[in-house]
Design a protein around this motif. Structure first.
Motif, PDB file in Angstrom:
ATOM      1  N   ILE A   2       0.784  -1.203   0.046  1.00  0.00           N
ATOM      2  CA  ILE A   2       0.044  -0.072   0.129  1.00  0.00           C
ATOM      3  C   ILE A   2       1.070   1.483  -0.117  1.00  0.00           C
ATOM      4  N   ASN A   4       0.926   5.273   0.138  1.00  0.00           N
ATOM      5  CA  ASN A   4       0.012   6.303   0.586  1.00  0.00           C
ATOM      6  C   ASN A   4       0.738   7.615   0.269  1.00  0.00           C
ATOM      7  N   TYR A   5      -0.010   8.521  -0.351  1.00  0.00           N
ATOM      8  CA  TYR A   5       0.284   9.869  -0.806  1.00  0.00           C
ATOM      9  C   TYR A   5      -0.490  10.820  -0.138  1.00  0.00           C
ATOM     10  N   GLU A  13      -6.364  14.635   7.950  1.00  0.00           N
ATOM     11  CA  GLU A  13      -5.600  13.676   7.349  1.00  0.00           C
ATOM     12  C   GLU A  13      -5.869  13.554   5.890  1.00  0.00           C
ATOM     13  N   TYR A  15      -4.934  11.583   2.729  1.00  0.00           N
ATOM     14  CA  TYR A  15      -4.132  10.618   2.071  1.00  0.00           C
ATOM     15  C   TYR A  15      -4.813   9.880   0.785  1.00  0.00           C
ATOM     16  N   SER A  17      -4.417   6.240  -0.723  1.00  0.00           N
ATOM     17  CA  SER A  17      -3.911   4.962  -0.883  1.00  0.00           C
ATOM     18  C   SER A  17      -3.866   4.344  -2.155  1.00  0.00           C
ATOM     19  N   ARG A  60       0.678  16.422  -4.062  1.00  0.00           N
ATOM     20  CA  ARG A  60       0.761  15.310  -2.694  1.00  0.00           C
ATOM     21  C   ARG A  60       0.558  16.419  -1.543  1.00  0.00           C
ATOM     22  N   HIS A  92      -9.523   6.865  -0.337  1.00  0.00           N
ATOM     23  CA  HIS A  92      -9.337   8.134  -0.029  1.00  0.00           C
ATOM     24  C   HIS A  92      -9.454   8.143   1.744  1.00  0.00           C
ATOM     25  N   SER A  93      -8.834   8.615   2.313  1.00  0.00           N
ATOM     26  CA  SER A  93      -8.713   8.679   3.725  1.00  0.00           C
ATOM     27  C   SER A  93      -9.875   9.616   4.322  1.00  0.00           C
TER      28      SER A  93
END
Length: 94
Positions: A2, A4-5, A13, A15, A17, A60, A92-93
């Motif tokens: 995985i 993560n960017y 947060e 990110y 992934s 990013r 997406h986080s």
């Protein structure tokens, strides 16, 4: 693996992934590359000489802003990048 960017700041947060194992086996020819209206994704060759997708470096640190047009307030019911990614490699986080 995985990948993560993204970033974390005072507002949360942010990110994206990408499951590179699923990305390598993409049956739709990396449709996420053309699905993103901001063209934030691009192909790259990883350390194992596999073609995978990643987030361009210039996006990013601003994912919350770059993805804002596609989030529900932008009128989409689902995100174009995750819908185009049939193997389910993109998450997406937020």
């Amino acid at each position: 693996m995985i990948a993560n960017y993204g970033y974390k700041d005072g507002s949360g947060e942010y990110y994206i992934s990408i499951d590179t194992d699923n990305c390598i086996a993409c049956p739709v020819g990396r449709a996420c590359l053309t699905a993103c209206p901001k063209a934030m994704f691009e192909n790259m060759t990883d350390d194992y000489d596999d073609q995978v997708v990643w987030i361009k470096p210039e996006f990013r640190r601003s994912l919350a802003y770059g993805c804002a047009d596609c989030k529900p307030s932008g009128g989409y019911t689902s995100l174009p990048c995750t819908s185009a990614c049939t193997p389910g490699a993109i998450k997406h986080s937020w």
